[in-house]
Write an enzyme that holds these catalytic residues in place. Structure first.
Site, PDB file in Angstrom:
ATOM      1  N   SER A 166       0.835  -1.197   0.000  1.00 24.03           N
ATOM      2  CA  SER A 166       0.000   0.000   0.000  1.00 24.03           C
ATOM      3  C   SER A 166       0.877   1.258   0.000  1.00 24.03           C
ATOM      4  CB  SER A 166      -0.976  -0.056   1.174  1.00 24.03           C
ATOM      5  OG  SER A 166      -2.070   0.802   0.954  1.00 24.03           O
TER       6      SER A 166
ATOM      7  N   HIS B  27      -7.167  -6.322   0.129  1.00 22.43           N
ATOM      8  CA  HIS B  27      -6.002  -5.438   0.287  1.00 22.43           C
ATOM      9  C   HIS B  27      -4.798  -6.209   0.858  1.00 22.43           C
ATOM     10  CE1 HIS B  27      -4.415  -1.408   0.047  1.00 22.43           C
ATOM     11  NE2 HIS B  27      -4.066  -1.403   1.308  1.00 22.43           N
TER      12      HIS B  27
ATOM     13  N   ASP C  46      -9.833  -5.469  -4.250  1.00 19.97           N
ATOM     14  CA  ASP C  46      -9.271  -4.577  -3.229  1.00 19.97           C
ATOM     15  C   ASP C  46     -10.320  -3.511  -2.900  1.00 19.97           C
ATOM     16  OD1 ASP C  46      -7.835  -2.431  -1.900  1.00 19.97           O
ATOM     17  OD2 ASP C  46      -5.993  -3.401  -2.582  1.00 19.97           O
TER      18      ASP C  46
END
Length: 156
Positions: free
Chosen positions: A45, A135, A108
């Site tokens: 991320s 995610h 996601d």
């Protein structure tokens, strides 16, 4: 995790974990984590954005991007991080890495697929596309371990 001879894994809490500011994270990666030409950076991320920006200006062995994206997504916190205030230097990243691997999932909840696909396209990344990983917040990630082992075996 099991031991891999000749391999050291460093997992540290990053400073400024909420905003993940580039001006704090990139110097930390250089001075505290000592990321260099023998380093495989695994970024998830915001960590993927940091890995990409780091690779624009530093040679590293490989970057493994998990849930990577290219814009601030209209989010103020992401905008404040500093990663998205200028164009990405894709060619420099590719020149500074022996290998670029990306893990992405179409389900996601935070990142549109188009953002993840754009990273793969621009970097010609070795894309591992999933439809059921969200995610990537599970505690198990066997595919990641396999990729790291493959990179290490290829480097030996």
């Amino acid at each position: 995790m099991f031991e891999i001879p000749g391999f050291q894994c460093i997992l540290r809490n990053m400073p400024d974990p909420i905003t993940a500011r580039e001006r704090i994270w990139l110097p930390f990666m250089e001075s505290e984590l000592h990321c260099d030409e023998q380093t495989i950076i695994i970024g998830h991320s915001s960590g993927a954005a940091a890995a990409m920006r780091y690779a624009e200006t530093h040679k590293v062995y490989a970057i493994i991007l998990v849930s990577a994206y290219i814009s601030d997504l209209g989010d103020e916190n992401e905008r404040e991080s500093g990663y998205f205030n200028r164009p990405w230097q894709w060619e420099k990243m590719k020149a500074n890495c022996h290998r670029i691997v990306q893990f992405a999932s179409t389900d996601d909840p935070f990142l549109p697929w188009s953002e993840q696909q754009a990273v793969a396209n621009e970097l010609n990344a070795e894309l591992h596309k999933f439809t059921d990983r969200g995610h990537f917040q599970s505690s198990e990630f066997k595919e990641l371990i396999s990729v790291v082992q493959g990179i290490l075996n290829g480097a030996a």
